[in-house]
Design a protein around this motif. Structure first.
Motif, PDB file in Angstrom:
ATOM      1  N   GLU A   8      27.199  74.588  56.370  1.00  0.00           N
ATOM      2  CA  GLU A   8      28.346  74.165  55.553  1.00  0.00           C
ATOM      3  C   GLU A   8      28.009  74.198  54.063  1.00  0.00           C
ATOM      4  O   GLU A   8      28.877  74.438  53.230  1.00  0.00           O
ATOM      5  N   LEU A   9      26.741  73.957  53.751  1.00  0.00           N
ATOM      6  CA  LEU A   9      26.336  73.864  52.352  1.00  0.00           C
ATOM      7  C   LEU A   9      26.281  75.226  51.659  1.00  0.00           C
ATOM      8  O   LEU A   9      26.668  75.348  50.491  1.00  0.00           O
ATOM      9  N   LEU A  10      25.831  76.253  52.359  1.00  0.00           N
ATOM     10  CA  LEU A  10      25.654  77.564  51.746  1.00  0.00           C
ATOM     11  C   LEU A  10      26.965  78.142  51.194  1.00  0.00           C
ATOM     12  O   LEU A  10      27.009  78.561  50.027  1.00  0.00           O
ATOM     13  N   PRO A  11      28.051  78.179  51.973  1.00  0.00           N
ATOM     14  CA  PRO A  11      29.314  78.696  51.406  1.00  0.00           C
ATOM     15  C   PRO A  11      29.788  77.892  50.200  1.00  0.00           C
ATOM     16  O   PRO A  11      30.334  78.451  49.248  1.00  0.00           O
ATOM     17  N   TYR A  12      29.549  76.585  50.230  1.00  0.00           N
ATOM     18  CA  TYR A  12      29.961  75.742  49.105  1.00  0.00           C
ATOM     19  C   TYR A  12      29.178  76.114  47.840  1.00  0.00           C
ATOM     20  O   TYR A  12      29.745  76.226  46.757  1.00  0.00           O
ATOM     21  N   CYS A  13      27.864  76.336  47.996  1.00  0.00           N
ATOM     22  CA  CYS A  13      27.037  76.699  46.841  1.00  0.00           C
ATOM     23  C   CYS A  13      27.459  78.041  46.263  1.00  0.00           C
ATOM     24  O   CYS A  13      27.529  78.213  45.037  1.00  0.00           O
ATOM     25  N   VAL A  14      27.755  78.990  47.147  1.00  0.00           N
ATOM     26  CA  VAL A  14      28.193  80.310  46.693  1.00  0.00           C
ATOM     27  C   VAL A  14      29.518  80.194  45.947  1.00  0.00           C
ATOM     28  O   VAL A  14      29.716  80.791  44.881  1.00  0.00           O
ATOM     29  N   GLN A  15      30.437  79.408  46.497  1.00  0.00           N
ATOM     30  CA  GLN A  15      31.747  79.214  45.885  1.00  0.00           C
ATOM     31  C   GLN A  15      31.615  78.575  44.505  1.00  0.00           C
ATOM     32  O   GLN A  15      32.234  79.007  43.530  1.00  0.00           O
ATOM     33  N   GLU A  16      30.757  77.533  44.394  1.00  0.00           N
ATOM     34  CA  GLU A  16      30.572  76.850  43.126  1.00  0.00           C
ATOM     35  C   GLU A  16      29.919  77.757  42.091  1.00  0.00           C
ATOM     36  O   GLU A  16      30.247  77.732  40.915  1.00  0.00           O
ATOM     37  N   GLN A  17      28.991  78.597  42.558  1.00  0.00           N
ATOM     38  CA  GLN A  17      28.309  79.508  41.641  1.00  0.00           C
ATOM     39  C   GLN A  17      29.285  80.529  41.070  1.00  0.00           C
ATOM     40  O   GLN A  17      29.252  80.867  39.883  1.00  0.00           O
ATOM     41  N   ASP A  18      30.177  81.018  41.936  1.00  0.00           N
ATOM     42  CA  ASP A  18      31.155  82.011  41.488  1.00  0.00           C
ATOM     43  C   ASP A  18      32.192  81.394  40.554  1.00  0.00           C
ATOM     44  O   ASP A  18      32.617  82.011  39.573  1.00  0.00           O
ATOM     45  N   ALA A  19      32.596  80.162  40.858  1.00  0.00           N
ATOM     46  CA  ALA A  19      33.668  79.526  40.091  1.00  0.00           C
ATOM     47  C   ALA A  19      33.157  78.885  38.795  1.00  0.00           C
ATOM     48  O   ALA A  19      33.894  78.747  37.824  1.00  0.00           O
ATOM     49  N   GLY A  20      31.875  78.522  38.813  1.00  0.00           N
ATOM     50  CA  GLY A  20      31.339  77.821  37.653  1.00  0.00           C
ATOM     51  C   GLY A  20      31.648  76.338  37.753  1.00  0.00           C
ATOM     52  O   GLY A  20      32.616  75.933  38.402  1.00  0.00           O
ATOM     53  N   PHE A  21      30.813  75.513  37.136  1.00  0.00           N
ATOM     54  CA  PHE A  21      30.999  74.072  37.238  1.00  0.00           C
ATOM     55  C   PHE A  21      32.017  73.585  36.217  1.00  0.00           C
ATOM     56  O   PHE A  21      31.898  73.886  35.029  1.00  0.00           O
ATOM     57  N   ASP A  22      33.004  72.869  36.676  1.00  0.00           N
ATOM     58  CA  ASP A  22      34.102  72.426  35.827  1.00  0.00           C
ATOM     59  C   ASP A  22      33.806  71.028  35.282  1.00  0.00           C
ATOM     60  O   ASP A  22      34.140  70.015  35.898  1.00  0.00           O
ATOM     61  N   THR A  23      33.171  70.962  34.113  1.00  0.00           N
ATOM     62  CA  THR A  23      32.866  69.658  33.515  1.00  0.00           C
ATOM     63  C   THR A  23      34.129  68.933  33.077  1.00  0.00           C
ATOM     64  O   THR A  23      34.178  67.707  33.067  1.00  0.00           O
ATOM     65  N   ASN A  24      35.166  69.686  32.732  1.00  0.00           N
ATOM     66  CA  ASN A  24      36.421  69.057  32.308  1.00  0.00           C
ATOM     67  C   ASN A  24      37.061  68.277  33.447  1.00  0.00           C
ATOM     68  O   ASN A  24      37.634  67.203  33.238  1.00  0.00           O
ATOM     69  N   ARG A  25      36.955  68.823  34.659  1.00  0.00           N
ATOM     70  CA  ARG A  25      37.529  68.130  35.819  1.00  0.00           C
ATOM     71  C   ARG A  25      36.794  66.821  36.060  1.00  0.00           C
ATOM     72  O   ARG A  25      37.418  65.779  36.313  1.00  0.00           O
ATOM     73  N   VAL A  26      35.465  66.857  35.979  1.00  0.00           N
ATOM     74  CA  VAL A  26      34.680  65.641  36.190  1.00  0.00           C
ATOM     75  C   VAL A  26      34.980  64.622  35.108  1.00  0.00           C
ATOM     76  O   VAL A  26      35.177  63.432  35.379  1.00  0.00           O
ATOM     77  N   ARG A  27      35.034  65.084  33.859  1.00  0.00           N
ATOM     78  CA  ARG A  27      35.339  64.192  32.743  1.00  0.00           C
ATOM     79  C   ARG A  27      36.696  63.515  32.949  1.00  0.00           C
ATOM     80  O   ARG A  27      36.842  62.303  32.760  1.00  0.00           O
ATOM     81  N   ALA A  28      37.709  64.313  33.343  1.00  0.00           N
ATOM     82  CA  ALA A  28      39.057  63.773  33.537  1.00  0.00           C
ATOM     83  C   ALA A  28      39.064  62.722  34.646  1.00  0.00           C
ATOM     84  O   ALA A  28      39.733  61.687  34.529  1.00  0.00           O
ATOM     85  N   GLU A  29      38.334  62.970  35.726  1.00  0.00           N
ATOM     86  CA  GLU A  29      38.293  62.023  36.842  1.00  0.00           C
ATOM     87  C   GLU A  29      37.632  60.716  36.419  1.00  0.00           C
ATOM     88  O   GLU A  29      38.132  59.628  36.738  1.00  0.00           O
ATOM     89  N   LEU A  30      36.518  60.800  35.704  1.00  0.00           N
ATOM     90  CA  LEU A  30      35.811  59.598  35.273  1.00  0.00           C
ATOM     91  C   LEU A  30      36.662  58.775  34.308  1.00  0.00           C
ATOM     92  O   LEU A  30      36.715  57.550  34.400  1.00  0.00           O
ATOM     93  N   LEU A  31      37.318  59.451  33.371  1.00  0.00           N
ATOM     94  CA  LEU A  31      38.154  58.743  32.412  1.00  0.00           C
ATOM     95  C   LEU A  31      39.363  58.100  33.088  1.00  0.00           C
ATOM     96  O   LEU A  31      39.792  57.004  32.727  1.00  0.00           O
ATOM     97  N   ALA A  32      39.913  58.799  34.085  1.00  0.00           N
ATOM     98  CA  ALA A  32      41.065  58.246  34.810  1.00  0.00           C
ATOM     99  C   ALA A  32      40.670  56.991  35.577  1.00  0.00           C
ATOM    100  O   ALA A  32      41.418  55.999  35.603  1.00  0.00           O
ATOM    101  N   ASP A  33      39.491  57.008  36.184  1.00  0.00           N
ATOM    102  CA  ASP A  33      39.039  55.838  36.936  1.00  0.00           C
ATOM    103  C   ASP A  33      38.686  54.678  36.009  1.00  0.00           C
ATOM    104  O   ASP A  33      38.747  53.513  36.402  1.00  0.00           O
TER     105      ASP A  33
END
Length: 223
Positions: A8-33
């Motif tokens: 399960e982990l390998l496809p996720y890693c490949v997907q994340e590598q292709d898409a790139g890490f979205d720091t804006n999404r993480v920032r938005a989630e932390l600020l919302a919480d």
């Protein structure tokens, strides 16, 4: 662990590598919480003098049971919020923690187990019990937290953030009470190393490191 097996982990890693890490999404989630409209403090009395009745969270943990042993002889009452099916099980969990960590607790009726959960609204207490505890307690010692470095933010971090928010709500209910919040150095994460700072003190602007926190584990993000 949202991807617990290699398959399960390998496809996720490949997907994340292709898409790139979205720091804006993480920032938005932390600020919302973190956005929270605190209850009004108007027309509420403040507790004065030394506290004599406490609410303790995290009493079944290593630090929490030591806190209970140290605090119980010094005050009239300690309410211990414990996840359990009933009060008897809550007391049993506290006693098991004392035995597990070799802590000598002076058990008496001044230690009052409460069946509840910091992640739930009104701490999992009935409305009547919630108001009673809010009225009776003089201060809160908040030592409960999920300290997993493996679980993602949604499973470990958010409960810590929401739990603290619920504790602050309790602190403003009925009477305004002091909150003694036990935390850790993880509030800074690896900020010092990533920014090349030899010292990170209390004057550091944590908001300036939000993008770096997106690289941290779920526990540190909650801090």
């Amino acid at each position: 662990y949202s991807h617990p097996t290699p398959a399960e982990l390998l496809p996720y890693c490949v997907q994340e590598q292709d898409a790139g890490f979205d720091t804006n999404r993480v920032r938005a989630e932390l600020l919302a919480d973190a956005a929270w409209e605190a209850p009004s403090l108007q027309n509420k009395s403040r507790v004065s003098g030394l506290p004599t009745r406490l609410l303790l969270t995290g009493g079944t943990g290593f630090l929490g049971i030591h806190l209970l042993a140290a605090l119980a002889p010094r005050v009239e009452r300690v309410y211990c919020l414990v996840r359990a099916r009933d009060q008897a099980e809550a007391l049993s969990r506290l006693q098991e923690a004392a035995g597990r960590y070799g802590v000598d607790v002076a058990w008496s009726d001044r230690i009052v187990p409460l069946v509840g959960d910091i992640t739930l609204e009104t701490l999992g207490l009935s409305p009547e019990k919630y108001l009673e505890v809010a009225r009776e307690t003089d201060a809160i010692v908040h030592a409960a937290a999920n300290i997993s470095y493996i679980l993602p933010y949604t499973e470990a971090g958010k409960p810590n953030a929401w739990g603290t928010r619920n504790i602050l709500a309790m602190a403003t209910a009925q009477r305004i009470k002091a909150v003694h919040h036990v935390s850790s150095m993880s509030v800074y994460g690896a900020t010092g190393s990533l920014l090349g700072l030899p010292v990170v003190d209390e004057t550091f602007d944590i908001d300036s490191s939000l993008d770096l926190v997106s690289l941290e584990n779920g526990y540190t993000r909650a801090k």
